[in-house]
Design an enzyme around this catalytic site. Sequence first.
Site, PDB file in Angstrom:
ATOM      1  N   SER A 105      11.110   0.911   0.666  1.00  0.00           N
ATOM      2  CA  SER A 105      10.876   0.863  -0.914  1.00  0.00           C
ATOM      3  C   SER A 105      11.470   1.706  -1.588  1.00  0.00           C
ATOM      4  O   SER A 105      11.885   1.417  -2.718  1.00  0.00           O
ATOM      5  CB  SER A 105       9.449   0.791  -0.996  1.00  0.00           C
ATOM      6  OG  SER A 105       8.575   1.794  -0.528  1.00  0.00           O
TER       7      SER A 105
ATOM      8  N   LYS B 274       9.432  12.844   3.417  1.00  0.00           N
ATOM      9  CA  LYS B 274       8.560  13.640   3.298  1.00  0.00           C
ATOM     10  C   LYS B 274       7.693  13.977   4.570  1.00  0.00           C
ATOM     11  O   LYS B 274       7.004  12.728   5.050  1.00  0.00           O
ATOM     12  CB  LYS B 274       7.665  13.095   1.907  1.00  0.00           C
ATOM     13  CG  LYS B 274       8.267  13.214   0.913  1.00  0.00           C
ATOM     14  CD  LYS B 274       7.171  12.597  -0.222  1.00  0.00           C
ATOM     15  CE  LYS B 274       8.022  12.578  -1.634  1.00  0.00           C
ATOM     16  NZ  LYS B 274       6.799  12.117  -2.673  1.00  0.00           N
TER      17      LYS B 274
ATOM     18  N   GLY C  51       8.098  14.462  -5.747  1.00  0.00           N
ATOM     19  CA  GLY C  51       7.209  14.384  -6.945  1.00  0.00           C
ATOM     20  C   GLY C  51       6.485  13.174  -6.814  1.00  0.00           C
ATOM     21  O   GLY C  51       6.727  12.300  -5.974  1.00  0.00           O
TER      22      GLY C  51
ATOM     23  N   ALA D  35       7.359   3.808  -5.558  1.00  0.00           N
ATOM     24  CA  ALA D  35       8.485   3.098  -5.733  1.00  0.00           C
ATOM     25  C   ALA D  35       8.346   2.015  -6.717  1.00  0.00           C
ATOM     26  O   ALA D  35       9.198   1.718  -7.604  1.00  0.00           O
ATOM     27  CB  ALA D  35       8.857   2.564  -4.367  1.00  0.00           C
TER      28      ALA D  35
ATOM     29  N   LYS E  13       0.679  16.634   1.242  1.00  0.00           N
ATOM     30  CA  LYS E  13      -0.124  15.804   0.362  1.00  0.00           C
ATOM     31  C   LYS E  13      -0.502  14.416   0.954  1.00  0.00           C
ATOM     32  O   LYS E  13      -1.541  13.844   0.791  1.00  0.00           O
ATOM     33  CB  LYS E  13       0.501  15.644  -1.240  1.00  0.00           C
ATOM     34  CG  LYS E  13       1.902  14.880  -1.062  1.00  0.00           C
ATOM     35  CD  LYS E  13       1.799  13.287  -0.978  1.00  0.00           C
ATOM     36  CE  LYS E  13       3.170  12.904  -1.039  1.00  0.00           C
ATOM     37  NZ  LYS E  13       3.260  11.281  -1.198  1.00  0.00           N
TER      38      LYS E  13
ATOM     39  N   ASP F 192       2.228  15.438  -7.245  1.00  0.00           N
ATOM     40  CA  ASP F 192       2.159  14.409  -5.941  1.00  0.00           C
ATOM     41  C   ASP F 192       0.948  14.228  -5.130  1.00  0.00           C
ATOM     42  O   ASP F 192       0.576  13.069  -4.975  1.00  0.00           O
ATOM     43  CB  ASP F 192       3.462  14.827  -4.992  1.00  0.00           C
ATOM     44  CG  ASP F 192       4.161  13.602  -4.354  1.00  0.00           C
ATOM     45  OD1 ASP F 192       3.741  12.333  -4.718  1.00  0.00           O
ATOM     46  OD2 ASP F 192       4.867  13.645  -3.629  1.00  0.00           O
TER      47      ASP F 192
ATOM     48  N   ASN G 282      -1.116   5.946   2.418  1.00  0.00           N
ATOM     49  CA  ASN G 282      -1.762   6.913   3.067  1.00  0.00           C
ATOM     50  C   ASN G 282      -3.328   6.810   2.278  1.00  0.00           C
ATOM     51  O   ASN G 282      -4.201   6.984   3.434  1.00  0.00           O
ATOM     52  CB  ASN G 282      -1.151   8.549   2.750  1.00  0.00           C
ATOM     53  CG  ASN G 282       0.086   8.414   3.326  1.00  0.00           C
ATOM     54  OD1 ASN G 282       0.205   8.880   4.826  1.00  0.00           O
ATOM     55  ND2 ASN G 282       1.327   8.648   2.694  1.00  0.00           N
TER      56      ASN G 282
ATOM     57  N   VAL H 212       5.783   2.689   6.601  1.00  0.00           N
ATOM     58  CA  VAL H 212       5.363   3.981   7.236  1.00  0.00           C
ATOM     59  C   VAL H 212       4.259   4.477   6.414  1.00  0.00           C
ATOM     60  O   VAL H 212       4.580   4.941   5.229  1.00  0.00           O
ATOM     61  CB  VAL H 212       6.635   4.956   7.688  1.00  0.00           C
ATOM     62  CG1 VAL H 212       6.008   6.304   8.122  1.00  0.00           C
ATOM     63  CG2 VAL H 212       7.320   4.177   8.591  1.00  0.00           C
TER      64      VAL H 212
ATOM     65  N   GLU I  12       3.336   8.363   6.334  1.00  0.00           N
ATOM     66  CA  GLU I  12       3.818   9.549   6.893  1.00  0.00           C
ATOM     67  C   GLU I  12       2.822  10.360   7.229  1.00  0.00           C
ATOM     68  O   GLU I  12       2.763  11.336   7.989  1.00  0.00           O
ATOM     69  CB  GLU I  12       4.890  10.346   5.736  1.00  0.00           C
ATOM     70  CG  GLU I  12       6.298   9.671   5.441  1.00  0.00           C
ATOM     71  CD  GLU I  12       7.088  10.093   6.805  1.00  0.00           C
ATOM     72  OE1 GLU I  12       6.859  10.684   7.780  1.00  0.00           O
ATOM     73  OE2 GLU I  12       8.418   9.941   6.349  1.00  0.00           O
TER      74      GLU I  12
END
Length: 335
Positions: A12, A107, A138, A142, A193, A246, A258, A281, A283
């Site tokens: 994305s 990230k 930042g 998306a 984050k 972020d 997340n 994903v 992350e």
Amino acid sequence: MAEKIAVIGAGSWGTTLADLLAKKGHEVTLWAYEPELVLEMRDNRENSLFLPGIKLNERLAFTNDLAEAYRGCSMVLCVVPSQLVRRVMTNSLPFLPKEAIIVSASKGIEVDTLATVSEIYQEILPPEQFQVLAALSGPSFAREVALEMPTAVTAAASSEAVARRVQEAFTTDYFRVYRNSDVVGVELGGAIKNVIAIAAGISDGLGFGSNTRAALITRGLAEMTRLGVAMGAQPSTFAGLAGMGDLVLTCTGDLSRNRSVGIQIGQGRTLSEILGEMRMVAEGVKTTESAYNLAKKLGVEMPIIEQMYQMLYQNKSAREAVLELMTRNLKAEGV
């Protein structure tokens, strides 16, 4: 000036940035691993797998051939998941123009080596090419960028000239890029984050309120800053877009993958069930493991990260983790 840009990774965020750059007038080729996704984007001007409902700019080209993607490019934007950066960029080396600036928008922290993304690049790139590496990070969902909602991010590079060139290449009237020289801090903010966002989601899933979320964000920022300083980052970076910005977005926004993982864990689902249903994903799951091990290696106290690791990888209950965080030895606030 117009750049010839290879965008590596058609998730994305990669698709959104490729579209933004093409709309700005750059010559952009988007590389995707999946041949069928390349065909769909060529035929329908849409990435229905990762960015459904967004019509992609007619100037944007697509390929699953790395050699074709890199041919003649002046800038590379790598947006693959952090655990794949080493493999994808190692495979890219034979085709990578030596004069191209490399912009990393991945990230995370590599699980096997505990390397940040820039450290991975340092290991695999020729020294002269590593000198023109930048990190872009930042608060930026998306879909909101694809819909041209005003957004601000940071481009970090050790070279002021490189940071300026990236800033100028990416900035539009809805996407504002600030410069920074602290690559380590910008990268760590973007990585850590995601772990705190899973924690915030767990809090929401358990039915806790705004007080709890605010505490997690604030103390999560303290942990992020401690780790960053131990790795040579500037504390002020974590008060900026790539740190606090972020962190707040990912811990509160409904588009946060997340946070969504965390909400479902808080509601009683298992991590394996959740990940088995996800196309994209999250992350923070892998970064939890690498951040936990990195903190232990460097002797940095990160109690939220430690409890997250025990929840995700050692089957600790969320309520038990919360109780342990709340009953730790009393301390002065500080960082």
